[in-house]
Write an enzyme that holds these catalytic residues in place. Structure first.
Site, PDB file in Angstrom:
ATOM      1  CE1 TYR A  69      -3.243  -2.650   0.641  1.00 29.05           C
ATOM      2  CE2 TYR A  69      -3.558  -2.294   2.590  1.00 29.05           C
ATOM      3  CZ  TYR A  69      -4.006  -3.427   1.415  1.00 29.05           C
ATOM      4  OH  TYR A  69      -5.375  -3.182   1.529  1.00 29.05           O
ATOM      5  N   GLY A 221     -17.640  -2.273  -3.407  1.00 26.90           N
ATOM      6  CA  GLY A 221     -18.259  -2.533  -4.361  1.00 26.90           C
ATOM      7  C   GLY A 221     -18.198  -3.181  -6.135  1.00 26.90           C
TER       8      GLY A 221
END
Length: 303
Positions: A69, A221
């Site tokens: 990250y 999502g």
């Protein structure tokens, strides 16, 4: 009670190994920039550090991170080290190994089993720790995870890792891992309007075995690392949000937590206002009618 007064304790507690953690945690991926990984604009370092410190003030004691990250200027692990070290004893920091990114941000070849120690040691170095609380093996399309997970189990025996988890797997991989070493958590892409039969099965398997189930991209999502997009359940979510005086993202988080007492949320943000809202979502209680409606939409998405 205003959102600013709600803490992560409102979501309840689940035991990750020997760590009792609040069910609303925090994911660090969005701390490094306006979009995931090397895309978008790097974040303001001071604001990201402030968000991490505010998360702990709001009762967060479960933070999810990874050495991969990072953006052009920011590293999630470095931000964690700067903001929170020396770390509180009750804080669990989970990280992931397996994937690899070059310094320019491009994805490299995923790790072989013999390279996983290097991934673990890099997380240790960046976080400034002598052991890692929880390490997920992030599966990268392997048919079997036995050799990779076995390598991490050896590092657990050596004291470098306290607890093990698996990520992005199929149900058979959980059974495979449990033959090798204890698994305290399964991390899986799982969202209200994102069909995933494997995720539904893993959710049930974890509940039966007392294993934490930790969805990622639960709010985004279908958008995934690119951020939230309108999904199949958008109209219903918006209507329920209005009824609760909440944001749609909070309803998605609340639905996630309603899937079982073993389900944990790791919503992430670099925005301090969104952080408060994310934590407050843990206090939302959907009605039986609302939950039935959203569950039906989830099932229909996978039909």
């Amino acid at each position: 009670m205003t959102a600013e007064m709600i803490t992560a304790a409102a979501s309840g507690t689940f035991k990750l190994g020997d760590f009792p953690v609040h069910r609303t945690g925090f994911g660090t991926m969005r701390l490094t920039g306006s979009s995931a990984f090397h895309e978008g604009t790097p974040s303001d370092r001071g604001r990201s550090i402030a968000v991490l410190r505010r998360a702990l003030e709001l009762g967060v004691n479960h933070i999810d991170t990874a050495a991969f990250y990072f953006s052009a200027l920011r590293s999630a692990n470095e931000l964690l080290n700067t903001a929170l070290a020396p770390y509180p004893d009750d804080l669990l920091i989970a990280t992931k190994v397996g994937p690899f990114r070059e310094q320019d941000g491009e994805w490299g070849t995923s790790a072989r089993p013999d390279q996983l120690r290097g991934h673990v040691e890099e997380n240790l170095r960046q976080l400034g720790r002598d052991h890692l609380d929880l390490v997920y093996l992030r599966r990268m399309r392997q048919d079997s995870i036995a050799e990779h997970f076995g390598a991490l189990a050896e590092l657990r025996e050596a004291g470098l890792i306290r607890h093990l988890g698996i990520s992005a797997v199929q149900p058979r991989h959980l059974a495979e891992a449990l033959e090798i070493a204890p698994v305290v958590s399964v991390q899986q892409r799982y969202a209200l309007d994102l069909p995933d039969p494997d995720g539904d099965t893993l959710l049930e398997m974890c509940g039966e075995r007392g294993i934490a189930f930790v969805p990622y991209y639960a709010v985004a999502g279908e958008g995934g690392e690119h951020g939230a997009v309108a999904g199949r359940a958008e109209a219903a979510v918006a209507e329920i949000a209005r009824a609760h005086g909440a944001r749609p993202a909070q309803i998605r988080t609340a639905w996630t937590l309603h899937q079982g007492p073993h389900v944990l949320a790791i919503t992430g943000t670099g925005n301090p206002d969104h952080l408060v809202e994310n934590i407050a979502a843990g206090a939302l209680r959907l009605t039986e009618e609302e939950l039935t409606r959203l569950n039906a939409l989830h099932r229909a998405a996978g039909a």
